[in-house]
Design a protein around this motif. Sequence first.
Motif, PDB file in Angstrom:
ATOM      1  N   UNK A 224      11.865 -83.920 -63.838  1.00  0.00           N
ATOM      2  CA  UNK A 224      11.883 -84.179 -62.405  1.00  0.00           C
ATOM      3  C   UNK A 224      10.786 -83.370 -61.724  1.00  0.00           C
ATOM      4  N   UNK A 225      10.046 -83.942 -60.778  1.00  0.00           N
ATOM      5  CA  UNK A 225       8.963 -83.193 -60.126  1.00  0.00           C
ATOM      6  C   UNK A 225       9.408 -81.872 -59.511  1.00  0.00           C
ATOM      7  N   UNK A 226      10.656 -81.784 -59.073  1.00  0.00           N
ATOM      8  CA  UNK A 226      11.140 -80.534 -58.477  1.00  0.00           C
ATOM      9  C   UNK A 226      11.341 -79.441 -59.511  1.00  0.00           C
ATOM     10  N   UNK A 227      11.464 -79.812 -60.781  1.00  0.00           N
ATOM     11  CA  UNK A 227      11.728 -78.831 -61.837  1.00  0.00           C
ATOM     12  C   UNK A 227      10.564 -78.658 -62.799  1.00  0.00           C
ATOM     13  N   UNK A 228       9.528 -79.463 -62.643  1.00  0.00           N
ATOM     14  CA  UNK A 228       8.386 -79.366 -63.537  1.00  0.00           C
ATOM     15  C   UNK A 228       7.722 -77.999 -63.407  1.00  0.00           C
ATOM     16  N   UNK A 229       7.533 -77.345 -64.526  1.00  0.00           N
ATOM     17  CA  UNK A 229       6.905 -76.024 -64.616  1.00  0.00           C
ATOM     18  C   UNK A 229       7.780 -74.895 -64.084  1.00  0.00           C
ATOM     19  N   UNK A 230       9.004 -75.192 -63.692  1.00  0.00           N
ATOM     20  CA  UNK A 230       9.950 -74.130 -63.339  1.00  0.00           C
ATOM     21  C   UNK A 230      10.395 -73.444 -64.628  1.00  0.00           C
ATOM     22  N   UNK A 262       6.934 -76.657 -53.462  1.00  0.00           N
ATOM     23  CA  UNK A 262       5.996 -77.677 -53.001  1.00  0.00           C
ATOM     24  C   UNK A 262       6.467 -79.084 -53.331  1.00  0.00           C
ATOM     25  N   UNK A 263       7.739 -79.229 -53.736  1.00  0.00           N
ATOM     26  CA  UNK A 263       8.285 -80.539 -54.087  1.00  0.00           C
ATOM     27  C   UNK A 263       9.094 -81.111 -52.936  1.00  0.00           C
ATOM     28  N   UNK A 264       9.578 -82.328 -53.106  1.00  0.00           N
ATOM     29  CA  UNK A 264      10.416 -82.963 -52.093  1.00  0.00           C
ATOM     30  C   UNK A 264      11.806 -82.345 -52.037  1.00  0.00           C
ATOM     31  N   UNK A 265      12.157 -81.593 -53.048  1.00  0.00           N
ATOM     32  CA  UNK A 265      13.471 -80.947 -53.083  1.00  0.00           C
ATOM     33  C   UNK A 265      13.291 -79.471 -53.401  1.00  0.00           C
ATOM     34  N   UNK A 391      18.634 -82.326 -51.934  1.00  0.00           N
ATOM     35  CA  UNK A 391      18.287 -81.818 -53.261  1.00  0.00           C
ATOM     36  C   UNK A 391      17.814 -82.977 -54.124  1.00  0.00           C
ATOM     37  N   UNK A 392      17.497 -82.688 -55.385  1.00  0.00           N
ATOM     38  CA  UNK A 392      16.855 -83.664 -56.257  1.00  0.00           C
ATOM     39  C   UNK A 392      17.810 -84.772 -56.689  1.00  0.00           C
ATOM     40  N   UNK A 393      17.267 -85.998 -56.774  1.00  0.00           N
ATOM     41  CA  UNK A 393      17.931 -87.079 -57.478  1.00  0.00           C
ATOM     42  C   UNK A 393      17.656 -86.902 -58.973  1.00  0.00           C
ATOM     43  N   UNK A 394      18.309 -87.717 -59.802  1.00  0.00           N
ATOM     44  CA  UNK A 394      18.218 -87.445 -61.238  1.00  0.00           C
ATOM     45  C   UNK A 394      16.893 -87.862 -61.863  1.00  0.00           C
TER      46      UNK A 394
END
Length: 463
Positions: A224-230, A262-265, A391-394
Amino acid sequence: MKKRLLRLTALSICGLAPVSVDLSYGESRNPDGSGLIFVSSAHADDDDDDGGGGGGGSSRGSEDRGSSGNWRGNGNLFDLFRRSPERRVETRRASTRRPSRAPGEIIALSLDDAGLQRLTADGFTIRARAPLEISATGIVKLGVPSGMSLEDARRQVASATPGAIADLNHYFEPNQGDASSAPCAEGGCALVRDAIGWPAPNTERACAAAGPIGLIDTAINPAHPSLKDVKLDIIRLAETQAPESGRQHGTAVAALIAGRQDSRAPGLLGDTHLIAIDAFQRTTGETDLAETYNLVRAIDLLASRKVTVINMSLSGPHNLLLEKTVSLVSERNIIQVAAAGNDGPRAKPVYPAAYPEMIAVTAVDRNFKPYRRAGRGDHIDVAALGTGVWTAASVEGAAPRTGTSFAAPFVTAAVAILRTSHPQMSPDEIAKLVTDTAQDLGKPGKDPVFGWGVLDARQLCRS
């Protein structure tokens, strides 16, 4: 950390600038064959691409210890999806309630080899066994002899070794809540955290979050873009043949805690290390269930990773092994946060939230009105934002989510910050500290609706 000191009601939090960390996974299996799987890739749910809610609430709070439960006979969680379609239809007709425990199983702690040998000689079978850091003998899952009631089996297993703890293998569910119960016009849902004064990113940078943070939930989509590289470790506790649990709930909770700024969520915390354990398995339909056997293993594993706080947005019935595990882990200076459940204000307390060592979190909206389906009771410690939480969708993107599941991460994030700013303090002392900045709601003092009050993020960093 005892309940009497848990006046966790008003906190002040600081946002942090994100730091990108490469996400790496491997795949391995425990030497004991216990089925510990490190997830190396993720694919989005086909039926969950819009991040909508659903699930219809948390598991039931009632306890099932007798032999006349919903299901009979031997088996385990896999039986739910191994049954033929005809058998599944017959089961649904027999009962409208989901099963509260694994059929024909007893789990035990502190059961020594001699006691285990006596039990197997009496017809019990060893279905699974795993080492634990909190118990010298580990945890064991036993199949009950044919014709023996679960209660009789539980008593026999408990008496096989002095000091052994035995109980049914209860099921737990994620607290799904609603897709959204609040309007999102003009970005209202995205800004709901402003209602408690949550600082904007890159402000008050001296306030950092301690880590790692532990999370026990369903599967997560790390792509998910919100979790990428986290900095995110994902561990699955399941047999290889078991269907993976849905990624909707776990992804939403993980992103709420640690999503890229920097993400949507964007998450509540930046630059934090999240260790997430998928303790659930998908059964028939879209139901995700976690056995107590795996919840105990998950809590123990996070304790061995020396997390500072554990978030559990899940609920189920009282279980003796889970109760003991929560108690033992609390003695290791680890704070445990749990959602109060979404079974309604008249429902019985659910667990693990109702255990005295837990911080039980209920949900309110941006106007501090209680969430209509949130659990209530004397065990409630604190209220936090839990309706229309962005928050993030799946798969990708974001959506508003509602339920006590999404209130608990606010408290988890707050505790993580407190552990950094006050490393010398014990969990009890941290609870006492946040009490002083409480924003009382409802009846004066502690009440069953709001606990000690609502989380307030304006004061803590200045305390």
